[in-house]
Design an enzyme around this catalytic site. Structure first.
Site, PDB file in Angstrom:
ATOM      1  N   GLU A 130       0.824  -1.221   0.000  1.00 32.66           N
ATOM      2  CA  GLU A 130       0.000   0.000   0.000  1.00 32.66           C
ATOM      3  C   GLU A 130       0.856   1.268   0.000  1.00 32.66           C
ATOM      4  OE1 GLU A 130      -2.938  -0.468  -0.656  1.00 32.66           O
ATOM      5  OE2 GLU A 130      -3.700  -2.276   0.323  1.00 32.66           O
ATOM      6  N   HIS A 153      -3.037   2.312   8.270  1.00 33.88           N
ATOM      7  CA  HIS A 153      -4.117   1.483   7.711  1.00 33.88           C
ATOM      8  C   HIS A 153      -4.341   0.267   8.603  1.00 33.88           C
ATOM      9  CE1 HIS A 153      -6.451  -1.016   5.055  1.00 33.88           C
ATOM     10  NE2 HIS A 153      -5.462  -1.862   4.841  1.00 33.88           N
ATOM     11  N   HIS A 155      -7.560  -2.968   9.855  1.00 37.95           N
ATOM     12  CA  HIS A 155      -8.801  -3.666   9.547  1.00 37.95           C
ATOM     13  C   HIS A 155      -9.674  -3.710  10.805  1.00 37.95           C
ATOM     14  CE1 HIS A 155      -6.714  -6.090   6.019  1.00 37.95           C
ATOM     15  NE2 HIS A 155      -6.633  -4.768   5.871  1.00 37.95           N
ATOM     16  N   GLU A 183     -18.179  11.406  22.623  1.00 45.21           N
ATOM     17  CA  GLU A 183     -16.861  11.955  22.266  1.00 45.21           C
ATOM     18  C   GLU A 183     -16.577  11.972  20.755  1.00 45.21           C
ATOM     19  OE1 GLU A 183     -13.967  13.079  24.263  1.00 45.21           O
ATOM     20  OE2 GLU A 183     -15.805  13.535  25.343  1.00 45.21           O
ATOM     21  N   HIS A 224     -13.025  -3.720   3.587  1.00 45.91           N
ATOM     22  CA  HIS A 224     -11.578  -3.925   3.701  1.00 45.91           C
ATOM     23  C   HIS A 224     -11.042  -3.364   5.027  1.00 45.91           C
ATOM     24  CE1 HIS A 224      -7.353  -3.745   1.717  1.00 45.91           C
ATOM     25  NE2 HIS A 224      -7.249  -3.689   3.017  1.00 45.91           N
TER      26      HIS A 224
HETATM   27  P1  13P Z   1       0.894  -5.401   3.188  1.00 41.32           P
HETATM   28  O1  13P Z   1       1.272  -6.682   3.892  1.00 41.32           O
HETATM   29  O2  13P Z   1       1.472  -5.308   1.809  1.00 41.32           O
HETATM   30  O3  13P Z   1       1.211  -4.194   4.046  1.00 41.32           O
HETATM   31  O4  13P Z   1      -0.692  -5.415   2.991  1.00 41.32           O
HETATM   32  C1  13P Z   1      -1.549  -5.545   4.059  1.00 41.32           C
HETATM   33  C2  13P Z   1      -2.875  -4.922   3.827  1.00 41.32           C
HETATM   34  O5  13P Z   1      -3.622  -4.688   4.753  1.00 41.32           O
HETATM   35  C3  13P Z   1      -3.265  -4.593   2.431  1.00 41.32           C
HETATM   36  O6  13P Z   1      -4.342  -3.715   2.392  1.00 41.32           O
HETATM   37 ZN    ZN Z   2      -5.599  -3.869   4.250  1.00 40.41          ZN
END
Ligand code: 13P
Ligand code: ZN
Length: 286
Positions: A130, A153, A155, A183, A224
């Site tokens: 990414e 980033h 999840h 909050e 995602h």
């Molecule tokens: P990477 O292992 O390349 O960082 O990817 C993980 C991920 O969450 C892709 O969106």
């Molecule tokens: Zn991801």
């Protein structure tokens, strides 16, 4: 190896152990917390941290390039800048045990078409897939906030779940989060940006993320995960933690039979005034 001695103009300069650097300690501590929150199964998630040259010189010989790694987009706007970046396929779970395996310190080359590896990725890793979204987001955030240094980033589970059950509309999604925890509006008054579903790891998702980053510090990648930006990793963590708390409460409220009463729009407006934040224009029915 980390306590390297460097010979320069006849003087011995003793480098400090980079594992003692404040930015590495911050990343080690917080990636462990983030993993334990359940936001980083396997290799999921990645982060990039803009570092100042003066933060690095006591730890690294910046002329010593370990590897040059090509990148497939134009990074010229960041030429000469240093970033701490997680490696692709690497696990957040492992940063605390083996930071030099998971993390790398990169310098964007003058041409902007590759990065020089100065430290880390010890077992041959490359930067996160990414990287386009990260570096493009840094360019976008710096254009609106010169203090921005981190793009992150993850999840996060309940926000991810909401991208299946809720309308993918920024206003209505944001309003749900604001109303699930007092909050939330104070922490992200600008709301939450939402992209369409796009292929991860591409320049396309990078460009779309960066465009949203001009207006938002929190962005949902439907089905995602999430992107966050801030002046340090703590701020990114706090943003995701707060939004994810609202999403968790929403999940529980739904499982308890749904909303019976809520924070009103007038109360949200008063909150904004009390905490000197401006809720995104048009998001409150006032
Ligand atoms: P990477 O292992 O390349 O960082 O990817 C993980 C991920 O969450 C892709 O969106
Ligand atoms: Zn991801």
């Amino acid at each position: 190896r980390l306590m390297r001695n460097t010979l320069r103009v006849g003087k011995i300069i003793k480098m400090k152990n980079i594992l003692e650097a404040p930015f590495i300690k911050e990343v080690m501590l917080l990636t462990d917390v983030m993993y334990k929150f359940g936001w980083h199964e396997r290799n999921s998630g990645n982060l990039s941290y803009l570092l100042k040259e003066e933060e690095l010189t006591e730890y690294l010989d910046l002329n010593e390039v370990k590897r040059n790694i090509p990148i497939a987009f134009d990074g010229k706007a960041l030429a000469g800048k240093y970033f701490l970046v997680t490696g692709t396929g690497k696990f957040f779970k492992n940063v605390i045990h083996d930071p030099a395996d998971v993390l790398g310190i990169l310098k964007v080359t003058a041409e902007g078409n590759s990065v020089d590896l100065l430290w880390g990725y010890e077992n041959g890793a490359a930067p996160t897939s990414e990287l386009p979204a990260h570096l493009m987001s840094h360019i976008a955030r710096l254009s609106v906030d010169p203090e921005n240094r981190v793009v992150y980033h993850c999840h996060a589970t309940n926000l991810l779940a909401m991208s299946f059950s809720c309308e993918l509309d920024e206003r209505s999604f944001t309003r749900i989060l604001w109303k699930m925890c007092t909050e939330s509006l104070v922490v992200f008054p600008e709301g939450v940006g939402i992209l369409p579903w796009l292929m991860p790891g591409t320049n396309e998702i990078g460009e779309a993320t960066a465009e949203k980053m001009k207006e938002y510090r929190l962005i949902v990648w439907p089905h995602h995960g999430l992107y966050a930006a801030g002046k340090d990793l703590e701020e990114c963590f706090g943003l995701v933690e707060t939004a994810e708390k609202s999403a968790t409460v929403y999940t529980l409220v739904q499982s308890q039979g749904g909303i019976r009463q809520e924070i009103t729009d007038e109360q949200l407006s008063n909150l904004g005034k009390r905490f000197s934040v401006t809720p995104r224009a048009g998001y409150l029915n006032i």
